[in-house]
Design a protein around this motif. Structure first.
Motif, mmCIF file in Angstrom:
data_model
loop_
_atom_site.group_PDB
_atom_site.id
_atom_site.type_symbol
_atom_site.label_atom_id
_atom_site.label_comp_id
_atom_site.label_asym_id
_atom_site.label_seq_id
_atom_site.Cartn_x
_atom_site.Cartn_y
_atom_site.Cartn_z
ATOM 1 N N GLY A 197 60.863 -27.021 -18.811
ATOM 2 C CA GLY A 197 61.477 -26.725 -17.611
ATOM 3 C C GLY A 197 61.562 -25.076 -17.278
ATOM 4 N N VAL A 198 61.289 -24.188 -18.480
ATOM 5 C CA VAL A 198 61.202 -22.868 -18.432
ATOM 6 C C VAL A 198 59.909 -22.299 -18.044
ATOM 7 N N LEU A 199 59.701 -21.267 -17.356
ATOM 8 C CA LEU A 199 58.563 -20.913 -17.071
ATOM 9 C C LEU A 199 58.171 -19.357 -17.522
ATOM 10 N N TYR A 200 57.403 -19.107 -18.236
ATOM 11 C CA TYR A 200 57.314 -17.647 -19.006
ATOM 12 C C TYR A 200 55.925 -17.282 -18.055
ATOM 13 N N ILE A 201 56.361 -16.011 -17.470
ATOM 14 C CA ILE A 201 55.193 -15.538 -16.727
ATOM 15 C C ILE A 201 54.625 -14.359 -17.009
ATOM 16 N N GLY A 202 53.322 -14.178 -17.503
ATOM 17 C CA GLY A 202 52.608 -13.074 -18.119
ATOM 18 C C GLY A 202 52.533 -11.853 -17.086
ATOM 19 N N GLY A 203 52.086 -10.823 -17.492
ATOM 20 C CA GLY A 203 52.135 -9.648 -16.639
ATOM 21 C C GLY A 203 51.391 -9.835 -15.398
ATOM 22 N N ILE A 204 52.200 -9.325 -14.294
ATOM 23 C CA ILE A 204 51.582 -9.220 -12.954
ATOM 24 C C ILE A 204 51.434 -7.671 -12.463
ATOM 25 N N VAL A 205 50.199 -7.504 -12.055
ATOM 26 C CA VAL A 205 50.201 -6.108 -11.592
ATOM 27 C C VAL A 205 49.769 -5.879 -10.104
ATOM 28 N N PRO A 206 49.919 -4.936 -9.429
ATOM 29 C CA PRO A 206 49.383 -4.836 -8.035
ATOM 30 C C PRO A 206 47.946 -5.001 -7.729
ATOM 31 N N GLU A 207 48.084 -5.824 -6.803
ATOM 32 C CA GLU A 207 46.431 -6.259 -6.335
ATOM 33 C C GLU A 207 45.823 -4.666 -5.545
ATOM 34 N N ASP A 208 46.645 -3.985 -4.903
ATOM 35 C CA ASP A 208 46.226 -2.860 -4.287
ATOM 36 C C ASP A 208 46.788 -1.652 -5.116
ATOM 37 N N THR A 209 45.939 -0.951 -5.833
ATOM 38 C CA THR A 209 46.206 0.223 -6.540
ATOM 39 C C THR A 209 46.455 1.398 -5.905
ATOM 40 N N SER A 210 46.228 1.493 -4.650
ATOM 41 C CA SER A 210 46.241 2.535 -3.713
ATOM 42 C C SER A 210 47.512 2.848 -3.185
ATOM 43 N N LEU A 211 48.419 1.763 -3.435
ATOM 44 C CA LEU A 211 49.763 1.951 -2.719
ATOM 45 C C LEU A 211 50.641 2.600 -3.611
ATOM 46 N N ASP A 212 51.603 3.438 -2.962
ATOM 47 C CA ASP A 212 52.812 4.165 -3.779
ATOM 48 C C ASP A 212 53.815 2.994 -4.394
ATOM 49 N N MET A 213 54.553 3.414 -5.012
ATOM 50 C CA MET A 213 55.477 2.707 -5.917
ATOM 51 C C MET A 213 56.069 1.604 -5.190
ATOM 52 N N SER A 214 56.550 1.936 -3.778
ATOM 53 C CA SER A 214 57.091 0.938 -3.005
ATOM 54 C C SER A 214 56.327 -0.076 -2.506
ATOM 55 N N GLY A 215 55.157 0.200 -2.250
ATOM 56 C CA GLY A 215 54.127 -0.657 -1.961
ATOM 57 C C GLY A 215 53.588 -1.590 -3.189
ATOM 58 N N GLN A 216 53.338 -0.944 -4.345
ATOM 59 C CA GLN A 216 52.925 -1.719 -5.512
ATOM 60 C C GLN A 216 54.039 -2.567 -5.926
ATOM 61 N N ALA A 217 55.448 -2.198 -5.754
ATOM 62 C CA ALA A 217 56.564 -3.010 -6.069
ATOM 63 C C ALA A 217 56.476 -4.358 -5.304
ATOM 64 N N ASN A 218 56.429 -4.087 -3.845
ATOM 65 C CA ASN A 218 56.450 -5.002 -2.829
ATOM 66 C C ASN A 218 55.398 -6.151 -3.166
ATOM 67 N N ASP A 219 54.052 -5.586 -3.539
ATOM 68 C CA ASP A 219 52.893 -6.494 -3.781
ATOM 69 C C ASP A 219 53.217 -7.322 -5.040
ATOM 70 N N VAL A 220 53.671 -6.912 -6.029
ATOM 71 C CA VAL A 220 53.986 -7.600 -7.398
ATOM 72 C C VAL A 220 54.981 -8.478 -7.240
ATOM 73 N N LEU A 221 56.055 -8.051 -6.375
ATOM 74 C CA LEU A 221 57.337 -9.020 -6.412
ATOM 75 C C LEU A 221 56.919 -10.258 -5.393
ATOM 76 N N GLY A 222 56.068 -9.969 -4.350
ATOM 77 C CA GLY A 222 55.348 -11.013 -3.503
ATOM 78 C C GLY A 222 54.394 -11.977 -4.405
ATOM 79 N N GLN A 223 53.735 -11.479 -5.183
ATOM 80 C CA GLN A 223 52.845 -12.191 -6.051
ATOM 81 C C GLN A 223 53.958 -13.266 -6.900
ATOM 82 N N LEU A 224 54.852 -12.724 -7.386
ATOM 83 C CA LEU A 224 55.931 -13.527 -8.299
ATOM 84 C C LEU A 224 56.494 -14.527 -7.316
#
Length: 117
Positions: free
Chosen positions: A20-47
């Motif tokens: 019942g424990v999920l181990y999730i591998g590395g998630i990277v941003p889909e759009d690498t042209s974004l700034d840190m805020s955009g990439q963070a929102n991208d990765v957290l949204g993917q999660l």
């Protein structure tokens, strides 16, 4: 029983589940042209989307590790983080500075979460 889902290029499974424990591998941003805020929102949204497909949600995240190429941008990441996690459900977390994650990639994130019940 160990369950492995979402194989990736013969290198890994994006998620491995055990008891019942999920181990999730590395998630990277889909759009690498974004700034840190955009990439963070991208990765957290993917999660969030990944957790939903696995029958879980952000409230069940136990621990997160964030790898950043520039820790000076941590404040921008933290602002996105606070927008995605309710204070009552903040997981344990570590942010680690790394030299390189690939062209344009500012962060990569791994997570451990409980499957929702």
């Amino acid at each position: 029983m160990i369950k492995r889902v979402l194989p990736y290029e013969g290198l890994l499974h994006e998620v491995v589940e055990h008891d019942g424990v999920l181990y999730i591998g590395g998630i990277v941003p889909e759009d690498t042209s974004l700034d840190m805020s955009g990439q963070a929102n991208d990765v957290l949204g993917q999660l969030a989307r990944l957790l939903e497909t696995l029958g879980s949600n952000r409230a069940n995240v136990l621990q997160v590790t964030i790898y950043m190429t520039d820790l000076k941008e941590k404040a921008a990441f933290n602002a996105a983080w606070k927008a995605h996690f309710a204070e009552a459900h903040l997981p344990a977390r570590a942010a680690i500075g790394v030299a390189d994650l690939g062209p344009g990639v500012k962060l990569e994130m791994t997570a451990i979460a409980a499957r929702g019940r």
